[in-house]
Design a protein around this motif. Structure first.
Motif, PDB file in Angstrom:
ATOM      1  N   ALA A  32       0.857  -1.184   0.000  1.00 59.90           N
ATOM      2  CA  ALA A  32       0.000   0.000   0.000  1.00 59.90           C
ATOM      3  C   ALA A  32       0.891   1.231   0.000  1.00 59.90           C
ATOM      4  O   ALA A  32       2.037   1.180   0.440  1.00 59.90           O
ATOM      5  CB  ALA A  32      -0.891  -0.002   1.235  1.00 59.90           C
ATOM      6  N   THR A  33       0.365   2.337  -0.476  1.00 55.40           N
ATOM      7  CA  THR A  33       1.111   3.586  -0.487  1.00 55.40           C
ATOM      8  C   THR A  33       0.312   4.651   0.240  1.00 55.40           C
ATOM      9  O   THR A  33      -0.890   4.784   0.043  1.00 55.40           O
ATOM     10  CB  THR A  33       1.400   4.045  -1.937  1.00 55.40           C
ATOM     11  N   ALA A  34       0.996   5.359   1.115  1.00 51.68           N
ATOM     12  CA  ALA A  34       0.389   6.479   1.841  1.00 51.68           C
ATOM     13  C   ALA A  34       1.240   7.708   1.576  1.00 51.68           C
ATOM     14  O   ALA A  34       2.421   7.599   1.254  1.00 51.68           O
ATOM     15  CB  ALA A  34       0.337   6.191   3.332  1.00 51.68           C
ATOM     16  N   GLY A  35       0.653   8.878   1.718  1.00 49.92           N
ATOM     17  CA  GLY A  35       1.429  10.081   1.466  1.00 49.92           C
ATOM     18  C   GLY A  35       0.829  11.302   2.103  1.00 49.92           C
ATOM     19  O   GLY A  35      -0.270  11.271   2.663  1.00 49.92           O
ATOM     20  N   ARG A  36       1.585  12.351   2.040  1.00 51.39           N
ATOM     21  CA  ARG A  36       1.134  13.656   2.512  1.00 51.39           C
ATOM     22  C   ARG A  36       2.072  14.707   1.945  1.00 51.39           C
ATOM     23  O   ARG A  36       3.185  14.409   1.540  1.00 51.39           O
ATOM     24  CB  ARG A  36       1.099  13.709   4.028  1.00 51.39           C
ATOM     25  N   THR A  88      -5.256   7.277  10.181  1.00 52.44           N
ATOM     26  CA  THR A  88      -4.174   7.160   9.197  1.00 52.44           C
ATOM     27  C   THR A  88      -4.552   7.700   7.826  1.00 52.44           C
ATOM     28  O   THR A  88      -3.682   7.938   6.999  1.00 52.44           O
ATOM     29  CB  THR A  88      -3.706   5.695   9.069  1.00 52.44           C
ATOM     30  N   ALA A  89      -5.839   7.930   7.575  1.00 54.92           N
ATOM     31  CA  ALA A  89      -6.280   8.495   6.302  1.00 54.92           C
ATOM     32  C   ALA A  89      -6.353  10.025   6.346  1.00 54.92           C
ATOM     33  O   ALA A  89      -6.654  10.650   5.337  1.00 54.92           O
ATOM     34  CB  ALA A  89      -7.644   7.926   5.931  1.00 54.92           C
ATOM     35  N   ASP A  90      -6.062  10.618   7.509  1.00 58.48           N
ATOM     36  CA  ASP A  90      -6.201  12.066   7.662  1.00 58.48           C
ATOM     37  C   ASP A  90      -4.964  12.680   8.329  1.00 58.48           C
ATOM     38  O   ASP A  90      -4.868  12.707   9.555  1.00 58.48           O
ATOM     39  CB  ASP A  90      -7.446  12.377   8.488  1.00 58.48           C
TER      40      ASP A  90
END
Length: 189
Positions: A32-36, A88-90
């Motif tokens: 999975a990829t997460a970012g900000r 984790t989505a915010d």
């Protein structure tokens, strides 16, 4: 002579089978990829963290990759419990330091559970750290860490309401800085 040849062939086949099984297990975990996007001084960085989102509860070595980081800010890459109140989505909720983490703040590399990525002091811990790969003022990395469900004697991912993620967080030179926190939630099988 035939026995040696047969033994060597049998050993080679067993090794090939074990390698194929290992590759099959390693590739079965999805990533999975997460970012900000963060602003640090006058620069903006678009952080991207890619890691498996499932792993064996008993333990697994996983590859974690990141891009868009500030090469002047070291980060730890590791498995941590997600703090209460963090979604984790915010990224707006990422106000608490991810902790506890498997292996703690492993500056010496004794557990293999975390990796220190920094461009200035990586040589101080050669078994556990590496510099960013730098291009156009941005840092990237690809490292291996060991993850398992049991983070400590009292904290196990997936039990008693504990949720976990593979994270980056600012290193010990700026451990209260939450700008470089990025979470990829992980479940254990």
């Amino acid at each position: 002579m035939r026995t040696r040849t047969r033994t060597a062939l049998t050993s080679a086949l067993a090794l090939a089978s074990a390698s194929a099984l290992t590759l099959g297990l390693a590739s079965s975990a999805s990533a999975a990829t997460a970012g900000r996007t963060v602003t640090d001084g006058t620069r903006s960085y678009t952080l991207s963290l890619t890691a498996p989102n499932t792993a064996a509860a008993t333990g697994a070595n996983v590859t974690v990759s990141g891009t868009g980081y500030n090469p002047d800010q070291g980060v730890y890459v590791g498995l941590c419990a997600i703090p209460a109140g963090v979604n984790t989505a915010d990224p707006a909720t990422w106000n608490s330091k991810p902790t506890p983490c498997l292996g703690g703040q492993d500056e010496t590399g004794t557990t293999g559970a975390s990796h220190w990525v920094n461009s200035d002091w990586y040589w101080m811990s050669p078994s556990n750290s590496s510099p960013f790969t730098e291009a156009n003022g941005l840092g990237s990395f690809s490292v291996q860490i060991h993850v398992k469900a049991k983070i400590s004697d009292t904290v196990t991912c997936g039990q008693s309401g504990v949720t976990c993620a593979i994270v980056t967080r600012a290193d010990h030179f700026d451990s209260s800085d939450r700008k470089y926190d990025v979470y990829v939630p992980v479940t254990f099988q």
